[in-house]
Design an enzyme around this catalytic site. Structure first.
Site, PDB file in Angstrom:
ATOM      1  N   ASN A  92       0.692  -1.390  -0.065  1.00  0.00           N
ATOM      2  CA  ASN A  92      -0.074  -0.013   0.129  1.00  0.00           C
ATOM      3  C   ASN A  92       0.791   1.109  -0.086  1.00  0.00           C
ATOM      4  OD1 ASN A  92      -2.133  -1.661   0.232  1.00  0.00           O
ATOM      5  ND2 ASN A  92      -2.454  -1.606   2.208  1.00  0.00           N
ATOM      6  N   HIS A 109       5.865  -0.703  -2.867  1.00  0.00           N
ATOM      7  CA  HIS A 109       5.406  -0.268  -3.944  1.00  0.00           C
ATOM      8  C   HIS A 109       5.507   1.327  -3.721  1.00  0.00           C
ATOM      9  CE1 HIS A 109       3.078  -3.739  -5.232  1.00  0.00           C
ATOM     10  NE2 HIS A 109       4.318  -3.944  -5.601  1.00  0.00           N
ATOM     11  N   CYS A 117      12.563  12.408  -7.272  1.00  0.00           N
ATOM     12  CA  CYS A 117      13.268  13.522  -8.429  1.00  0.00           C
ATOM     13  C   CYS A 117      13.879  12.618  -9.539  1.00  0.00           C
ATOM     14  CB  CYS A 117      14.103  14.172  -7.520  1.00  0.00           C
ATOM     15  SG  CYS A 117      14.885  15.381  -8.658  1.00  0.00           S
ATOM     16  N   GLY A 175      -5.249  -9.337   3.153  1.00  0.00           N
ATOM     17  CA  GLY A 175      -5.766  -8.345   2.275  1.00  0.00           C
ATOM     18  C   GLY A 175      -5.222  -8.039   0.818  1.00  0.00           C
ATOM     19  N   SER A 177      -4.642  -9.618  -3.157  1.00  0.00           N
ATOM     20  CA  SER A 177      -5.136 -10.553  -4.283  1.00  0.00           C
ATOM     21  C   SER A 177      -4.095 -11.405  -4.707  1.00  0.00           C
ATOM     22  CB  SER A 177      -5.864  -9.930  -5.454  1.00  0.00           C
ATOM     23  OG  SER A 177      -4.779  -9.079  -5.978  1.00  0.00           O
TER      24      SER A 177
HETATM   25  P1  OAD Z   1      -6.192  -5.871  -4.867  1.00  0.00           P
HETATM   26  O1  OAD Z   1      -7.048  -4.878  -5.065  1.00  0.00           O
HETATM   27  O2  OAD Z   1      -5.813  -6.668  -6.079  1.00  0.00           O
HETATM   28  O3  OAD Z   1      -6.893  -6.937  -3.797  1.00  0.00           O
HETATM   29  C1  OAD Z   1      -7.395  -6.482  -2.513  1.00  0.00           C
HETATM   30  C2  OAD Z   1      -7.709  -7.673  -1.869  1.00  0.00           C
HETATM   31  O4  OAD Z   1      -8.466  -7.577  -0.451  1.00  0.00           O
HETATM   32  C3  OAD Z   1      -8.717  -8.812  -2.464  1.00  0.00           C
HETATM   33  O5  OAD Z   1      -8.365 -10.096  -2.398  1.00  0.00           O
HETATM   34  C4  OAD Z   1      -9.865  -8.484  -1.605  1.00  0.00           C
HETATM   35  O6  OAD Z   1     -10.904  -9.608  -1.384  1.00  0.00           O
HETATM   36  C5  OAD Z   1      -9.270  -8.232  -0.391  1.00  0.00           C
HETATM   37  N1  OAD Z   1     -10.252  -7.363   0.599  1.00  0.00           N
HETATM   38  C6  OAD Z   1     -11.116  -6.416   0.206  1.00  0.00           C
HETATM   39  N2  OAD Z   1     -11.759  -5.831   1.288  1.00  0.00           N
HETATM   40  C7  OAD Z   1     -11.196  -6.486   2.239  1.00  0.00           C
HETATM   41  C8  OAD Z   1     -11.296  -6.392   3.709  1.00  0.00           C
HETATM   42  N3  OAD Z   1     -12.121  -5.631   4.372  1.00  0.00           N
HETATM   43  N4  OAD Z   1     -10.725  -7.192   4.634  1.00  0.00           N
HETATM   44  C9  OAD Z   1      -9.588  -8.141   4.114  1.00  0.00           C
HETATM   45  N5  OAD Z   1      -9.458  -8.255   2.782  1.00  0.00           N
HETATM   46  C10 OAD Z   1     -10.313  -7.412   2.146  1.00  0.00           C
HETATM   47  O7  OAD Z   1      -4.956  -5.076  -3.979  1.00  0.00           O
HETATM   48  P2  OAD Z   1      -3.501  -5.482  -3.827  1.00  0.00           P
HETATM   49  O8  OAD Z   1      -3.347  -7.000  -3.864  1.00  0.00           O
HETATM   50  O9  OAD Z   1      -3.030  -4.706  -2.693  1.00  0.00           O
HETATM   51  O10 OAD Z   1       0.257  -1.708  -7.200  1.00  0.00           O
HETATM   52  O11 OAD Z   1      -2.863  -4.979  -5.195  1.00  0.00           O
HETATM   53  C11 OAD Z   1      -1.508  -5.308  -5.407  1.00  0.00           C
HETATM   54  C12 OAD Z   1      -1.082  -4.094  -6.283  1.00  0.00           C
HETATM   55  O12 OAD Z   1      -1.676  -4.023  -7.487  1.00  0.00           O
HETATM   56  C13 OAD Z   1      -0.912  -2.659  -5.548  1.00  0.00           C
HETATM   57  O13 OAD Z   1      -0.081  -2.543  -4.490  1.00  0.00           O
HETATM   58  C14 OAD Z   1      -1.070  -1.784  -6.815  1.00  0.00           C
HETATM   59  C15 OAD Z   1      -1.850  -2.582  -7.886  1.00  0.00           C
HETATM   60  O14 OAD Z   1      -1.305  -2.566  -9.070  1.00  0.00           O
HETATM   61  C16 OAD Z   1       0.951  -0.518  -7.462  1.00  0.00           C
HETATM   62  O15 OAD Z   1       0.293   0.477  -7.571  1.00  0.00           O
HETATM   63  C17 OAD Z   1       2.435  -0.619  -8.144  1.00  0.00           C
END
Ligand code: OAD
Length: 235
Positions: A92, A109, A117, A175, A177
């Site tokens: 995050n 990230h 810069c 939390g 994916s």
């Molecule tokens: P995602 O949006 O891919 O996944 C979020 C996960 O959180 C999903 O599996 C949901 O089921 C789960 N979720 C949602 N609400 C929840 C809750 N209240 N409690 C527990 N789990 C919950 O987000 P990330 O896996 O963080 O990269 O995505 C990874 C990266 O993809 C990010 O850091 C970003 C993006 O591209 C960059 O910006 C470089």
């Protein structure tokens, strides 16, 4: 089960969802309104700086309206009370872990509250709007960009993270994916090194089958419960 001394925790957008920050994937996800290649690649920044800087300026401004939830607070408590090794690796770019009290923390990230810069490579704390073209505090160039790891760029502190994951007795994913590498691959490194592995997520994720145990539910409930359990192991 081996003795738990070293813990590595990987967090994703799901831990901040209950604070009101959108996740990336899914119906209300951030990428639903934006194409990743329009706002999260080095090419996008060159092609349309106003769109990219404006996108991250809006997300930075949104931080002022949110507060950490019970899951961030529980990890802050774990950080304060866990006497063994601990590393929280967050994908995050918000600052809710810090505000929840976490100290042993790496933003793999990047961070919204930091600027990178393009002229001198320096990173500095940043709280304003980049679209106005502020100068770099180190070299004076008008070359600041969001300190966010774009697709195709190398995540921060990979060596430190890989060492910690290899030495973990317990690896916990919260939390996320499991769709974005290298973070999605950490569970396999931890498993190969013999760690216990646990997933806490709202739904089963793409990588659930890699974990020894998966618990489903909201992070604000699952994380405080798990922190109580792990601190009880410490005695
Ligand atoms: P995602 O949006 O891919 O996944 C979020 C996960 O959180 C999903 O599996 C949901 O089921 C789960 N979720 C949602 N609400 C929840 C809750 N209240 N409690 C527990 N789990 C919950 O987000 P990330 O896996 O963080 O990269 O995505 C990874 C990266 O993809 C990010 O850091 C970003 C993006 O591209 C960059 O910006 C470089």
């Amino acid at each position: 089960m081996r003795d738990t001394r070293n813990i590595v925790i990987l967090t994703g957008a799901g831990i901040s969802a209950e604070s009101g920050l959108a996740t990336f994937r899914g119906p209300d996800g951030l990428w639903e309104g934006y194409r990743v290649e329009d706002v999260c690649t080095p090419e996008a920044l060159r092609r349309d700086p106003e769109l990219v800087l404006g996108f991250y300026d809006a997300r930075r401004a949104a931080l002022g309206a949110v507060v950490p939830n019970a899951a961030h607070a529980a990890l802050g408590r774990l950080d304060a009370e866990w006497k063994g090794g601990l590393l929280i690796v967050t994908q995050n770019v918000d600052d809710l872990h810090e505000r929840g009290g976490a100290k042993r923390l790496i933003h793999i990230h990047g961070e919204l509250l930091s600027a990178l810069c393009r002229a001198c490579g320096g990173r500095e704390a940043f709280a304003g709007d980049m679209i106005d073209g502020p100068a770099c505090a180190s070299c004076g160039a008008d070359a600041l960009r969001p300190d966010i790891v774009f697709f195709g760029e190398i995540p921060y502190e990979m060596e430190t993270i890989q060492d910690a994951v290899s030495e973990a007795d317990l690896f916990v994913s919260i939390g996320t994916s499991g769709a974005v590498y290298p973070a999605a691959g950490f569970v396999r490194i931890a498993r190969a090194a013999g760690a216990e592995t646990l997933e806490l997520n709202l739904d089963p994720s793409e990588g659930s089958h890699w974990f020894g145990e998966s618990r489903t539910g909201p992070a604000s409930v699952l994380v405080p419960e798990w922190v109580d359990e792990v601190l009880a192991r410490q005695g």
